[in-house]
Write a protein that holds these residues in place. Structure first.
Motif, PDB file in Angstrom:
ATOM      1  N   ARG A  44       0.878  -1.172   0.000  1.00 55.68           N
ATOM      2  CA  ARG A  44       0.000   0.000   0.000  1.00 55.68           C
ATOM      3  C   ARG A  44       0.910   1.215   0.000  1.00 55.68           C
ATOM      4  O   ARG A  44       1.520   1.547   1.009  1.00 55.68           O
ATOM      5  N   LEU A  45       1.045   1.863  -1.133  1.00 55.98           N
ATOM      6  CA  LEU A  45       1.954   2.987  -1.284  1.00 55.98           C
ATOM      7  C   LEU A  45       1.367   4.288  -0.762  1.00 55.98           C
ATOM      8  O   LEU A  45       2.104   5.186  -0.368  1.00 55.98           O
ATOM      9  N   SER A  46       0.041   4.387  -0.782  1.00 52.70           N
ATOM     10  CA  SER A  46      -0.672   5.524  -0.194  1.00 52.70           C
ATOM     11  C   SER A  46      -2.127   5.090  -0.040  1.00 52.70           C
ATOM     12  O   SER A  46      -2.515   4.005  -0.473  1.00 52.70           O
ATOM     13  N   ALA A  47      -2.944   5.946   0.532  1.00 57.07           N
ATOM     14  CA  ALA A  47      -4.360   5.610   0.712  1.00 57.07           C
ATOM     15  C   ALA A  47      -5.034   5.318  -0.628  1.00 57.07           C
ATOM     16  O   ALA A  47      -5.945   4.504  -0.695  1.00 57.07           O
ATOM     17  N   GLN A  48      -4.551   5.947  -1.684  1.00 54.23           N
ATOM     18  CA  GLN A  48      -5.185   5.826  -2.995  1.00 54.23           C
ATOM     19  C   GLN A  48      -4.393   4.974  -3.983  1.00 54.23           C
ATOM     20  O   GLN A  48      -4.746   4.915  -5.152  1.00 54.23           O
ATOM     21  N   HIS A  49      -3.342   4.296  -3.516  1.00 53.93           N
ATOM     22  CA  HIS A  49      -2.444   3.589  -4.429  1.00 53.93           C
ATOM     23  C   HIS A  49      -1.996   2.261  -3.826  1.00 53.93           C
ATOM     24  O   HIS A  49      -1.410   2.218  -2.753  1.00 53.93           O
ATOM     25  N   ASP A  66      -6.110  -8.240 -19.646  1.00 53.13           N
ATOM     26  CA  ASP A  66      -7.497  -8.553 -19.976  1.00 53.13           C
ATOM     27  C   ASP A  66      -8.428  -8.217 -18.809  1.00 53.13           C
ATOM     28  O   ASP A  66      -9.445  -7.535 -18.989  1.00 53.13           O
ATOM     29  N   LEU A  67      -8.094  -8.679 -17.623  1.00 55.05           N
ATOM     30  CA  LEU A  67      -8.952  -8.479 -16.456  1.00 55.05           C
ATOM     31  C   LEU A  67      -9.076  -6.993 -16.108  1.00 55.05           C
ATOM     32  O   LEU A  67     -10.183  -6.503 -15.852  1.00 55.05           O
ATOM     33  N   THR A  68      -7.971  -6.258 -16.132  1.00 55.98           N
ATOM     34  CA  THR A  68      -8.046  -4.844 -15.773  1.00 55.98           C
ATOM     35  C   THR A  68      -8.765  -4.017 -16.842  1.00 55.98           C
ATOM     36  O   THR A  68      -9.459  -3.055 -16.500  1.00 55.98           O
ATOM     37  N   SER A  73     -13.860  -0.950 -17.650  1.00 51.98           N
ATOM     38  CA  SER A  73     -15.069  -0.622 -18.410  1.00 51.98           C
ATOM     39  C   SER A  73     -16.316  -0.543 -17.535  1.00 51.98           C
ATOM     40  O   SER A  73     -17.282   0.132 -17.892  1.00 51.98           O
ATOM     41  N   CYS A  74     -16.316  -1.201 -16.381  1.00 50.83           N
ATOM     42  CA  CYS A  74     -17.498  -1.153 -15.509  1.00 50.83           C
ATOM     43  C   CYS A  74     -17.256  -0.354 -14.230  1.00 50.83           C
ATOM     44  O   CYS A  74     -18.204   0.087 -13.594  1.00 50.83           O
ATOM     45  N   CYS A  75     -16.017  -0.171 -13.854  1.00 55.06           N
ATOM     46  CA  CYS A  75     -15.651   0.620 -12.676  1.00 55.06           C
ATOM     47  C   CYS A  75     -14.597   1.625 -13.120  1.00 55.06           C
ATOM     48  O   CYS A  75     -13.402   1.451 -12.859  1.00 55.06           O
ATOM     49  N   SER A  76     -15.062   2.673 -13.783  1.00 56.52           N
ATOM     50  CA  SER A  76     -14.157   3.611 -14.442  1.00 56.52           C
ATOM     51  C   SER A  76     -13.313   4.444 -13.481  1.00 56.52           C
ATOM     52  O   SER A  76     -12.368   5.102 -13.919  1.00 56.52           O
ATOM     53  N   PHE A  77     -13.587   4.395 -12.199  1.00 55.18           N
ATOM     54  CA  PHE A  77     -12.786   5.159 -11.245  1.00 55.18           C
ATOM     55  C   PHE A  77     -11.434   4.507 -10.974  1.00 55.18           C
ATOM     56  O   PHE A  77     -10.524   5.137 -10.450  1.00 55.18           O
ATOM     57  N   PHE A  78     -11.264   3.226 -11.332  1.00 51.90           N
ATOM     58  CA  PHE A  78      -9.976   2.559 -11.169  1.00 51.90           C
ATOM     59  C   PHE A  78      -9.009   3.015 -12.250  1.00 51.90           C
ATOM     60  O   PHE A  78      -9.382   3.161 -13.415  1.00 51.90           O
ATOM     61  N   THR A  79      -7.749   3.194 -11.866  1.00 52.08           N
ATOM     62  CA  THR A  79      -6.669   3.377 -12.830  1.00 52.08           C
ATOM     63  C   THR A  79      -5.709   2.227 -12.612  1.00 52.08           C
ATOM     64  O   THR A  79      -5.215   2.020 -11.496  1.00 52.08           O
ATOM     65  N   ARG A  95      -4.901   2.547  -8.700  1.00 52.16           N
ATOM     66  CA  ARG A  95      -5.150   3.839  -8.059  1.00 52.16           C
ATOM     67  C   ARG A  95      -6.647   4.148  -8.126  1.00 52.16           C
ATOM     68  O   ARG A  95      -7.317   3.756  -9.083  1.00 52.16           O
ATOM     69  N   VAL A  96      -7.105   4.865  -7.119  1.00 52.41           N
ATOM     70  CA  VAL A  96      -8.498   5.315  -7.073  1.00 52.41           C
ATOM     71  C   VAL A  96      -8.525   6.755  -6.582  1.00 52.41           C
ATOM     72  O   VAL A  96      -7.620   7.189  -5.861  1.00 52.41           O
ATOM     73  N   PRO A  97      -9.574   7.502  -6.926  1.00 49.84           N
ATOM     74  CA  PRO A  97      -9.728   8.842  -6.348  1.00 49.84           C
ATOM     75  C   PRO A  97     -10.092   8.719  -4.859  1.00 49.84           C
ATOM     76  O   PRO A  97     -10.523   7.661  -4.389  1.00 49.84           O
ATOM     77  N   ALA A  98      -9.913   9.811  -4.141  1.00 52.84           N
ATOM     78  CA  ALA A  98     -10.157   9.815  -2.690  1.00 52.84           C
ATOM     79  C   ALA A  98     -11.545   9.300  -2.322  1.00 52.84           C
ATOM     80  O   ALA A  98     -11.713   8.633  -1.296  1.00 52.84           O
ATOM     81  N   ALA A  99     -12.522   9.547  -3.144  1.00 59.44           N
ATOM     82  CA  ALA A  99     -13.892   9.110  -2.857  1.00 59.44           C
ATOM     83  C   ALA A  99     -14.046   7.589  -2.859  1.00 59.44           C
ATOM     84  O   ALA A  99     -15.038   7.066  -2.347  1.00 59.44           O
ATOM     85  N   HIS A 100     -13.074   6.871  -3.406  1.00 54.81           N
ATOM     86  CA  HIS A 100     -13.177   5.408  -3.506  1.00 54.81           C
ATOM     87  C   HIS A 100     -12.072   4.669  -2.756  1.00 54.81           C
ATOM     88  O   HIS A 100     -11.808   3.493  -3.041  1.00 54.81           O
ATOM     89  N   VAL A 101     -11.466   5.322  -1.770  1.00 56.93           N
ATOM     90  CA  VAL A 101     -10.435   4.671  -0.972  1.00 56.93           C
ATOM     91  C   VAL A 101     -10.981   3.420  -0.289  1.00 56.93           C
ATOM     92  O   VAL A 101     -10.281   2.413  -0.165  1.00 56.93           O
ATOM     93  N   ASP A 102     -12.236   3.450   0.131  1.00 56.51           N
ATOM     94  CA  ASP A 102     -12.834   2.285   0.782  1.00 56.51           C
ATOM     95  C   ASP A 102     -12.863   1.072  -0.149  1.00 56.51           C
ATOM     96  O   ASP A 102     -12.693  -0.065   0.290  1.00 56.51           O
ATOM     97  N   VAL A 103     -13.028   1.295  -1.437  1.00 55.90           N
ATOM     98  CA  VAL A 103     -13.028   0.197  -2.404  1.00 55.90           C
ATOM     99  C   VAL A 103     -11.615  -0.378  -2.529  1.00 55.90           C
ATOM    100  O   VAL A 103     -11.429  -1.597  -2.563  1.00 55.90           O
ATOM    101  N   LEU A 104     -10.615   0.499  -2.546  1.00 58.01           N
ATOM    102  CA  LEU A 104      -9.229   0.022  -2.613  1.00 58.01           C
ATOM    103  C   LEU A 104      -8.861  -0.728  -1.337  1.00 58.01           C
ATOM    104  O   LEU A 104      -8.180  -1.754  -1.399  1.00 58.01           O
ATOM    105  N   ASP A 105      -9.340  -0.246  -0.191  1.00 59.65           N
ATOM    106  CA  ASP A 105      -9.131  -0.964   1.073  1.00 59.65           C
ATOM    107  C   ASP A 105      -9.690  -2.373   0.982  1.00 59.65           C
ATOM    108  O   ASP A 105      -9.027  -3.352   1.349  1.00 59.65           O
ATOM    109  N   ALA A 106     -10.909  -2.471   0.496  1.00 59.53           N
ATOM    110  CA  ALA A 106     -11.568  -3.773   0.398  1.00 59.53           C
ATOM    111  C   ALA A 106     -10.865  -4.678  -0.617  1.00 59.53           C
ATOM    112  O   ALA A 106     -10.738  -5.887  -0.397  1.00 59.53           O
ATOM    113  N   LEU A 107     -10.396  -4.111  -1.719  1.00 59.57           N
ATOM    114  CA  LEU A 107      -9.666  -4.890  -2.718  1.00 59.57           C
ATOM    115  C   LEU A 107      -8.372  -5.442  -2.121  1.00 59.57           C
ATOM    116  O   LEU A 107      -8.055  -6.626  -2.299  1.00 59.57           O
TER     117      LEU A 107
END
Length: 118
Positions: A44-49, A66-68, A73-79, A95-107
């Protein structure tokens, strides 16, 4: 990829996901299999990375691309950025924007828990 069974609960699927509900268990299973077979470490390099260290095999790179691409295409906030630091290693940065840090945590939690199943 191996054929061992991994549970596919969708607790970490974000509300912003546009993948049809019926297809989500299949995508979750693909991610679980990818985490189990290809991920060698994660940082975990940062909260968003988040960075995954992957098996450097060509088929792992193809599977990751392929997977990414499909997930973007369905979760466009992911980089997603896939790179080869050297000939034998492969890294996947998520990477995710600050609004989706919880999704990155869960991932990250999901990847760590699936890796511990082996």
């Amino acid at each position: 990829m191996s054929d061992h069974h991994i549970a596919t609960d969708d607790a970490w699927v974000p509300e912003a996901c546009t993948l049809p509900t019926a297809e989500r268990p299949l995508r979750l299973a693909e991610f679980d299999q990818f985490f189990a077979d290809a991920v060698r470490g994660l940082d975990r390099l940062s909260a968003q990375h988040l960075r995954f260290q992957l098996d450097g095999a060509t088929q792992v790179e193809e599977a990751a691309r392929d997977l990414t691409a499909r997930e973007s295409s369905c979760c466009s906030f992911f980089t997603f950025d896939l790179s080869r630091p050297d000939a034998d290693s492969l890294s996947l940065d998520v990477r995710v924007p600050a609004a989706h840090v919880d999704v990155l945590d869960a991932l990250a939690e999901r990847a760590a828990s699936v890796r511990n199943v082996q």
